[in-house]
Design a protein around this motif. Structure first.
Motif, PDB file in Angstrom:
ATOM      1  N   ALA A 179       0.487  -1.296   0.086  1.00  0.00           N
ATOM      2  CA  ALA A 179      -0.015  -0.095  -0.267  1.00  0.00           C
ATOM      3  C   ALA A 179       0.569   1.077   0.048  1.00  0.00           C
ATOM      4  O   ALA A 179       0.287   2.722  -0.602  1.00  0.00           O
ATOM      5  CB  ALA A 179      -1.109  -0.280   1.053  1.00  0.00           C
ATOM      6  N   HIS A 222       0.977   3.821  -3.060  1.00  0.00           N
ATOM      7  CA  HIS A 222      -0.248   4.477  -3.665  1.00  0.00           C
ATOM      8  C   HIS A 222       0.096   5.872  -2.906  1.00  0.00           C
ATOM      9  O   HIS A 222      -0.355   6.515  -2.907  1.00  0.00           O
ATOM     10  CB  HIS A 222      -1.146   4.104  -3.090  1.00  0.00           C
ATOM     11  CG  HIS A 222      -1.122   2.906  -4.234  1.00  0.00           C
ATOM     12  ND1 HIS A 222      -1.390   2.565  -5.733  1.00  0.00           N
ATOM     13  CD2 HIS A 222      -1.512   0.930  -3.265  1.00  0.00           C
ATOM     14  CE1 HIS A 222      -1.417   1.200  -4.979  1.00  0.00           C
ATOM     15  NE2 HIS A 222      -1.884   0.540  -3.905  1.00  0.00           N
ATOM     16  N   SER A 231      -1.584  -8.758  -7.849  1.00  0.00           N
ATOM     17  CA  SER A 231      -2.704  -8.117  -8.267  1.00  0.00           C
ATOM     18  C   SER A 231      -2.145  -6.986  -9.996  1.00  0.00           C
ATOM     19  O   SER A 231      -1.950  -6.224  -8.659  1.00  0.00           O
ATOM     20  CB  SER A 231      -3.461  -7.672  -7.305  1.00  0.00           C
ATOM     21  OG  SER A 231      -3.408  -6.446  -7.026  1.00  0.00           O
TER      22      SER A 231
HETATM   23  C1  DQA Z   1      -0.449  -4.554  -3.922  1.00  0.00           C
HETATM   24  C2  DQA Z   1      -0.956  -3.759  -4.441  1.00  0.00           C
HETATM   25  C3  DQA Z   1      -1.253  -2.968  -3.629  1.00  0.00           C
HETATM   26  O1  DQA Z   1      -2.020  -2.010  -4.184  1.00  0.00           O
HETATM   27  C4  DQA Z   1      -1.911  -3.550  -2.310  1.00  0.00           C
HETATM   28  O2  DQA Z   1      -1.927  -2.925  -1.030  1.00  0.00           O
HETATM   29  C5  DQA Z   1      -1.280  -4.335  -1.616  1.00  0.00           C
HETATM   30  C6  DQA Z   1      -0.226  -5.581  -2.659  1.00  0.00           C
HETATM   31  C7  DQA Z   1      -0.026  -6.481  -5.164  1.00  0.00           C
HETATM   32  O3  DQA Z   1       1.048  -6.749  -5.211  1.00  0.00           O
HETATM   33  O4  DQA Z   1      -0.877  -6.402  -5.900  1.00  0.00           O
HETATM   34  O5  DQA Z   1      -0.561  -4.996  -0.390  1.00  0.00           O
HETATM   35  O6  DQA Z   1       1.152  -4.261  -3.626  1.00  0.00           O
END
Ligand code: DQA
Length: 140
Positions: free
Chosen positions: A74, A77, A99
């Motif tokens: 996170a 962001h 993701s």
């Molecule tokens: C993440 C995507 C981020 O938005 C999220 O906060 C994560 C994992 C991913 O690997 O898809 O913690 O970095």
């Protein structure tokens, strides 16, 4: 070749955390797969839920390693401090996400760190890390 993998907050829960998004495998299990594919690469892995520890690690190895694969979780962001840390070191950084953040909530669509990274790979599950290693190997 020496590659540092850095995982940010909540990524210690891989395998348990929202498996429908992040999969069933722990990162340790996945590292066995990577080490099997790339026996000649020296991998160092680091995970922290603490922003400053991620920054300290980038400073510590950012002049020594051939590349950094960074999943900042996170912090991606909103962490200007991480952006500055990436800008401050020599090793190329590839931003990865398990993701496809662009198919998720709007607040995940923007990465504050991308502009300092060599490239971004997202949406391929844990295979995103392997693709980042391929990019570092190819020295694009
Ligand atoms: C993440 C995507 C981020 O938005 C999220 O906060 C994560 C994992 C991913 O690997 O898809 O913690 O970095």
């Amino acid at each position: 070749m020496r590659i540092q993998i850095i995982n940010g907050p909540n990524l210690n829960l891989l395998g348990k955390r929202e498996p429908e998004i992040y999969g069933q495998k722990s990162f340790e299990e996945y590292m066995d797969v990577l080490r099997g594919i790339y026996p000649d690469i020296e991998f160092e892995c680091f995970q922290s839920n603490v922003e400053g520890e991620l920054i300290n690690k980038i400073h510590e190895i950012g002049f020594l390693y051939d590349g950094i694969v960074l999943n900042a979780g996170a912090y991606t962001h909103y962490s200007i401090a991480l952006l500055d840390a990436i800008k401050g070191v020599k090793s190329p950084v590839i931003e990865v996400h398990i993701s496809n953040v662009h198919r998720r909530e709007e607040f995940r669509h923007h990465s504050i760190i991308s502009s300092a990274c060599k490239g971004v790979i997202c949406g391929f599950g844990l295979d995103s890390y392997r693709l980042a290693i391929e990019a570092l190997k190819a020295k694009i």
